[in-house]
Design a protein around this motif. Structure first.
Motif, PDB file in Angstrom:
ATOM      1  N   TYR A   1     -87.733  56.250  28.454  1.00  0.00           N
ATOM      2  CA  TYR A   1     -88.827  56.597  29.359  1.00  0.00           C
ATOM      3  C   TYR A   1     -88.209  56.774  30.734  1.00  0.00           C
ATOM      4  CZ  TYR A   1     -93.471  56.061  31.586  1.00  0.00           C
ATOM      5  OH  TYR A   1     -94.643  56.253  32.290  1.00  0.00           O
ATOM      6  N   GLN A   2     -88.684  57.741  31.528  1.00  0.00           N
ATOM      7  CA  GLN A   2     -87.983  58.023  32.778  1.00  0.00           C
ATOM      8  C   GLN A   2     -88.065  56.851  33.752  1.00  0.00           C
ATOM      9  OE1 GLN A   2     -89.475  61.351  34.945  1.00  0.00           O
ATOM     10  NE2 GLN A   2     -91.610  60.765  34.732  1.00  0.00           N
ATOM     11  N   GLY A   3     -86.993  56.699  34.489  1.00  0.00           N
ATOM     12  CA  GLY A   3     -86.940  55.607  35.453  1.00  0.00           C
ATOM     13  C   GLY A   3     -87.755  55.912  36.691  1.00  0.00           C
ATOM     14  N   ASN A   4     -87.893  54.903  37.578  1.00  0.00           N
ATOM     15  CA  ASN A   4     -88.582  55.120  38.871  1.00  0.00           C
ATOM     16  C   ASN A   4     -87.617  54.943  40.032  1.00  0.00           C
ATOM     17  OD1 ASN A   4     -88.207  52.382  38.883  1.00  0.00           O
ATOM     18  ND2 ASN A   4     -90.360  51.846  39.121  1.00  0.00           N
ATOM     19  N   THR A   5     -86.337  54.751  39.720  1.00  0.00           N
ATOM     20  CA  THR A   5     -85.344  54.571  40.786  1.00  0.00           C
ATOM     21  C   THR A   5     -84.217  55.580  40.625  1.00  0.00           C
ATOM     22  OG1 THR A   5     -85.918  52.234  40.847  1.00  0.00           O
ATOM     23  CG2 THR A   5     -83.825  52.876  41.896  1.00  0.00           C
TER      24      THR A   5
ATOM     25  N   ARG B   1     -98.899  52.495  32.432  1.00  0.00           N
ATOM     26  CA  ARG B   1    -100.239  52.763  31.895  1.00  0.00           C
ATOM     27  C   ARG B   1    -101.290  52.046  32.734  1.00  0.00           C
ATOM     28  NH1 ARG B   1    -101.382  51.183  26.772  1.00  0.00           N
ATOM     29  NH2 ARG B   1    -102.612  53.081  26.369  1.00  0.00           N
ATOM     30  N   PHE B   2    -100.843  51.042  33.517  1.00  0.00           N
ATOM     31  CA  PHE B   2    -101.766  50.357  34.431  1.00  0.00           C
ATOM     32  C   PHE B   2    -101.799  51.121  35.749  1.00  0.00           C
ATOM     33  CE2 PHE B   2    -103.652  46.393  32.888  1.00  0.00           C
ATOM     34  CZ  PHE B   2    -103.212  46.473  31.573  1.00  0.00           C
ATOM     35  N   GLU B   3    -102.524  52.220  35.705  1.00  0.00           N
ATOM     36  CA  GLU B   3    -102.585  53.180  36.804  1.00  0.00           C
ATOM     37  C   GLU B   3    -103.893  52.954  37.561  1.00  0.00           C
ATOM     38  OE1 GLU B   3    -102.889  57.798  36.223  1.00  0.00           O
ATOM     39  OE2 GLU B   3    -100.759  57.181  36.200  1.00  0.00           O
ATOM     40  N   MET B   4    -103.816  52.266  38.698  1.00  0.00           N
ATOM     41  CA  MET B   4    -105.024  51.948  39.455  1.00  0.00           C
ATOM     42  C   MET B   4    -105.527  53.181  40.215  1.00  0.00           C
ATOM     43  SD  MET B   4    -105.676  49.101  42.410  1.00  0.00           S
ATOM     44  CE  MET B   4    -105.792  47.681  41.322  1.00  0.00           C
ATOM     45  N   GLN B   5    -106.824  53.411  40.111  1.00  0.00           N
ATOM     46  CA  GLN B   5    -107.472  54.473  40.879  1.00  0.00           C
ATOM     47  C   GLN B   5    -108.054  53.867  42.164  1.00  0.00           C
ATOM     48  OE1 GLN B   5    -107.278  57.587  39.737  1.00  0.00           O
ATOM     49  NE2 GLN B   5    -106.334  56.934  37.814  1.00  0.00           N
TER      50      GLN B   5
ATOM     51  N   PHE C   1     -97.757  56.418  48.639  1.00  0.00           N
ATOM     52  CA  PHE C   1     -96.382  56.505  48.115  1.00  0.00           C
ATOM     53  C   PHE C   1     -96.354  57.268  46.793  1.00  0.00           C
ATOM     54  CE2 PHE C   1     -92.203  55.516  46.725  1.00  0.00           C
ATOM     55  CZ  PHE C   1     -92.309  55.161  45.389  1.00  0.00           C
ATOM     56  N   HIS C   2     -97.257  56.951  45.862  1.00  0.00           N
ATOM     57  CA  HIS C   2     -97.264  57.621  44.554  1.00  0.00           C
ATOM     58  C   HIS C   2     -97.562  59.116  44.723  1.00  0.00           C
ATOM     59  CE1 HIS C   2     -97.370  53.469  43.085  1.00  0.00           C
ATOM     60  NE2 HIS C   2     -96.992  53.930  41.924  1.00  0.00           N
ATOM     61  N   ARG C   3     -98.421  59.437  45.690  1.00  0.00           N
ATOM     62  CA  ARG C   3     -98.726  60.856  45.914  1.00  0.00           C
ATOM     63  C   ARG C   3     -97.481  61.572  46.454  1.00  0.00           C
ATOM     64  NH1 ARG C   3    -103.747  62.066  49.697  1.00  0.00           N
ATOM     65  NH2 ARG C   3    -102.480  60.919  51.216  1.00  0.00           N
ATOM     66  N   HIS C   4     -96.755  60.883  47.351  1.00  0.00           N
ATOM     67  CA  HIS C   4     -95.537  61.514  47.906  1.00  0.00           C
ATOM     68  C   HIS C   4     -94.547  61.859  46.791  1.00  0.00           C
ATOM     69  CE1 HIS C   4     -96.309  59.275  51.965  1.00  0.00           C
ATOM     70  NE2 HIS C   4     -97.062  60.357  51.834  1.00  0.00           N
ATOM     71  N   TYR C   5     -94.613  61.111  45.689  1.00  0.00           N
ATOM     72  CA  TYR C   5     -93.688  61.365  44.571  1.00  0.00           C
ATOM     73  C   TYR C   5     -94.414  62.070  43.421  1.00  0.00           C
ATOM     74  CZ  TYR C   5     -90.035  58.866  47.001  1.00  0.00           C
ATOM     75  OH  TYR C   5     -89.087  58.501  47.932  1.00  0.00           O
ATOM     76  N   ASP C   6     -95.426  62.865  43.818  1.00  0.00           N
ATOM     77  CA  ASP C   6     -96.114  63.760  42.851  1.00  0.00           C
ATOM     78  C   ASP C   6     -96.706  63.035  41.648  1.00  0.00           C
ATOM     79  OD1 ASP C   6     -93.471  66.093  43.492  1.00  0.00           O
ATOM     80  OD2 ASP C   6     -95.435  65.894  44.467  1.00  0.00           O
ATOM     81  N   GLN C   7     -97.133  61.776  41.868  1.00  0.00           N
ATOM     82  CA  GLN C   7     -97.750  61.074  40.736  1.00  0.00           C
ATOM     83  C   GLN C   7     -99.264  60.992  40.901  1.00  0.00           C
ATOM     84  OE1 GLN C   7     -94.980  57.604  41.081  1.00  0.00           O
ATOM     85  NE2 GLN C   7     -94.649  57.989  38.911  1.00  0.00           N
TER      86      GLN C   7
ATOM     87  N   TYR D   1    -102.789  60.375  43.599  1.00  0.00           N
ATOM     88  CA  TYR D   1    -103.258  59.319  44.520  1.00  0.00           C
ATOM     89  C   TYR D   1    -103.686  58.113  43.689  1.00  0.00           C
ATOM     90  CZ  TYR D   1    -105.276  57.626  48.941  1.00  0.00           C
ATOM     91  OH  TYR D   1    -105.550  56.919  50.085  1.00  0.00           O
ATOM     92  N   ILE D   2    -102.694  57.469  43.116  1.00  0.00           N
ATOM     93  CA  ILE D   2    -102.909  56.337  42.176  1.00  0.00           C
ATOM     94  C   ILE D   2    -101.853  55.285  42.491  1.00  0.00           C
ATOM     95  CG2 ILE D   2    -103.890  57.712  40.274  1.00  0.00           C
ATOM     96  CD1 ILE D   2    -100.305  56.629  39.968  1.00  0.00           C
ATOM     97  N   ALA D   3    -101.938  54.144  41.821  1.00  0.00           N
ATOM     98  CA  ALA D   3    -100.916  53.105  42.042  1.00  0.00           C
ATOM     99  C   ALA D   3    -100.574  52.447  40.711  1.00  0.00           C
ATOM    100  CB  ALA D   3    -101.439  52.054  43.016  1.00  0.00           C
ATOM    101  N   HIS D   4     -99.303  52.483  40.351  1.00  0.00           N
ATOM    102  CA  HIS D   4     -98.875  51.762  39.137  1.00  0.00           C
ATOM    103  C   HIS D   4     -98.725  50.281  39.493  1.00  0.00           C
ATOM    104  CE1 HIS D   4     -97.143  55.835  37.732  1.00  0.00           C
ATOM    105  NE2 HIS D   4     -98.287  55.607  37.129  1.00  0.00           N
ATOM    106  N   VAL D   5     -99.607  49.467  38.971  1.00  0.00           N
ATOM    107  CA  VAL D   5     -99.580  48.036  39.320  1.00  0.00           C
ATOM    108  C   VAL D   5     -98.850  47.250  38.230  1.00  0.00           C
ATOM    109  CG1 VAL D   5    -101.513  48.045  40.925  1.00  0.00           C
ATOM    110  CG2 VAL D   5    -101.987  47.848  38.474  1.00  0.00           C
ATOM    111  N   HIS D   6     -97.541  47.510  38.178  1.00  0.00           N
ATOM    112  CA  HIS D   6     -96.651  46.929  37.161  1.00  0.00           C
ATOM    113  C   HIS D   6     -96.782  45.402  37.067  1.00  0.00           C
ATOM    114  CE1 HIS D   6     -94.484  50.806  37.673  1.00  0.00           C
ATOM    115  NE2 HIS D   6     -94.591  50.568  38.952  1.00  0.00           N
ATOM    116  N   ASP D   7     -96.690  44.739  38.193  1.00  0.00           N
ATOM    117  CA  ASP D   7     -96.589  43.268  38.201  1.00  0.00           C
ATOM    118  C   ASP D   7     -97.904  42.606  37.796  1.00  0.00           C
ATOM    119  OD1 ASP D   7     -94.367  43.150  41.112  1.00  0.00           O
ATOM    120  OD2 ASP D   7     -94.028  43.703  39.023  1.00  0.00           O
TER     121      ASP D   7
END
Ligand code: RIB
Ligand code: CA
Length: 365
Positions: free
Chosen positions: A171-175, A221-225, A274-280, A282-288
């Motif tokens: 799966y693609q990395g984020n770094t 998959r935990f993509e907060m709107q 931040f997620h929008r700046h990286y073309d993902q 206007y959402i937030a991956h709340v990994h933790d």
């Protein structure tokens, strides 16, 4: 969290969880910590701060400020390592903001420094004193955990449950294109942790003691709107709607009447941007938060056994995690990688718990 007959979420008392947290607070670490503060069945024993999203002294300030906001007793906030095992520390102000919690600001806590005791020694003593009792949640680079395993190789037997947010498998990395942030900050520590669990597995460690790995393939998959914050403000009893809109100018600050809603809204807005700046989007991956729910026993998930290793030599693949699901390396499984989860029920759980905590704080403030 279970659905009652009427279909609304109700909080069923889960078995008590005695928790050690190691984080690098960061926006999603802060959300995870607020959530755990809202879980009455979770007894946080200590928080060890690790450098990652921001430097370790800022992580301590963020942890203490948030604990103070959540009205929780001042349990130990400790520091172990101040930098990764072998490589220089790299932080990510572009992801989490210069102070690590986006646009959120809190009064500097009365005690803005860590307890004197070294985090690694604290972990080892706590595990020895409470054999089989403590759950460990790691949402940061694994530096402290690697050091603890060096000093106490029996730690895998002494801990009840280990949950790690880190890695990315096929799966693609984020770094980098293949590497996830926590593992990339300190890949040598991650490699040592998985090697220690391979050794423990060879010595007969039971499978249910292997670390549960929440990697990008399921945490994303935990993509907060942004609408989550609108619902949270309602749950918290805010009189005005809390709107965080993609059309807002960047850096707008919340005026929510509730202090916890205001803090989370200002933190997460930065994360949406931040997620929008990286073309993902206007959402937030709340990994933790997902990893925290796995540790708290409140979120659903399934796992697959695997042997995990980490690349530390190749420039191209530095920090990349690899999972052998088929025994091709001829080594025992050293990890349980999360293979499925349920974001919809997870966010419903988060909303309910945070709403109850926010109302409690409002009446106390
Ligand atoms: O890759 C995501 C992880 O890196 C999360 O723990 C986030 O807080 C950052 O530390
Ligand atoms: Ca983190």
């Amino acid at each position: 969290m279970k659905k009652s007959e009427t279909g609304c979420q109700q909080i069923i008392q889960e078995p008590q969880v005695r928790l050690l947290i190691d984080n690098d607070t960061g926006i999603d670490d802060a959300l995870a910590l607020a959530y755990l503060c809202a879980c009455d069945h979770v007894r946080i024993k200590a928080i060890t701060s690790t450098p990652g999203n921001v430097d370790v002294d800022q992580v301590v300030v963020n942890n203490r400020a948030l604990l103070s906001l959540c009205g929780l007793p001042d349990f130990p906030v400790l520091i172990g390592a101040r930098e990764p095992l072998e490589v220089p520390l790299v932080t990510t102000p572009e992801t989490h903001g210069p102070q690590g919690v986006g646009y959120a600001t809190l009064p500097t806590p009365e005690t803005a420094v860590a307890h004197k005791e070294d985090a690694v020694n604290y972990w080892i003593e706590a595990a020895r004193a409470n054999p089989g009792e403590l759950t460990v949640l790691l949402t940061a680079p694994l530096t402290n955990f690697a050091l603890a395993l060096r000093r106490e190789p029996k730690l895998p037997w002494l801990l009840r449950k280990v949950v790690i947010m880190g890695g990315a498998f096929y799966y693609q990395g984020n770094t980098t294109p293949t590497a996830e942030w926590n593992t990339h900050v300190d890949p040598h520590a991650a490699k040592e942790v998985f090697a220690a669990y391979t050794t423990a597995a060879e010595q007969g460690l039971e499978e249910d003691k292997l670390p549960i790995i929440c990697s990008l393939d399921t945490t994303e998959r935990f993509e907060m709107q942004p609408e989550f914050l609108t619902r949270l403000a309602e749950e918290a009893g805010c009189t005005e709607p809390e709107l965080v809109l993609a059309t807002d100018p960047e850096g707008m600050l919340s005026t929510a009447s509730n202090p916890l809603v205001r803090y989370l809204s200002d933190a997460l807005r930065f994360y949406f941007e931040f997620h929008r700046h990286y073309d993902q989007g206007y959402i937030a991956h709340v990994h933790d938060f997902f990893a925290a729910g796995v540790a708290a026993g409140t979120l659903e998930y399934q796992t697959r056994l695997a042997t995990v290793d980490v690349e530390t030599e190749s420039k191209l693949l530095f920090g990349t995690t690899v999972a052998d699901y088929r025994g091709l390396w001829g080594k025992p499984a050293n990890a349980r990688i999360v293979s499925s989860n349920d974001p919809e029920s997870g966010f419903a759980e988060l909303l309910t718990r945070l709403g109850v905590l926010a109302r409690k704080l409002d009446t106390n403030s």
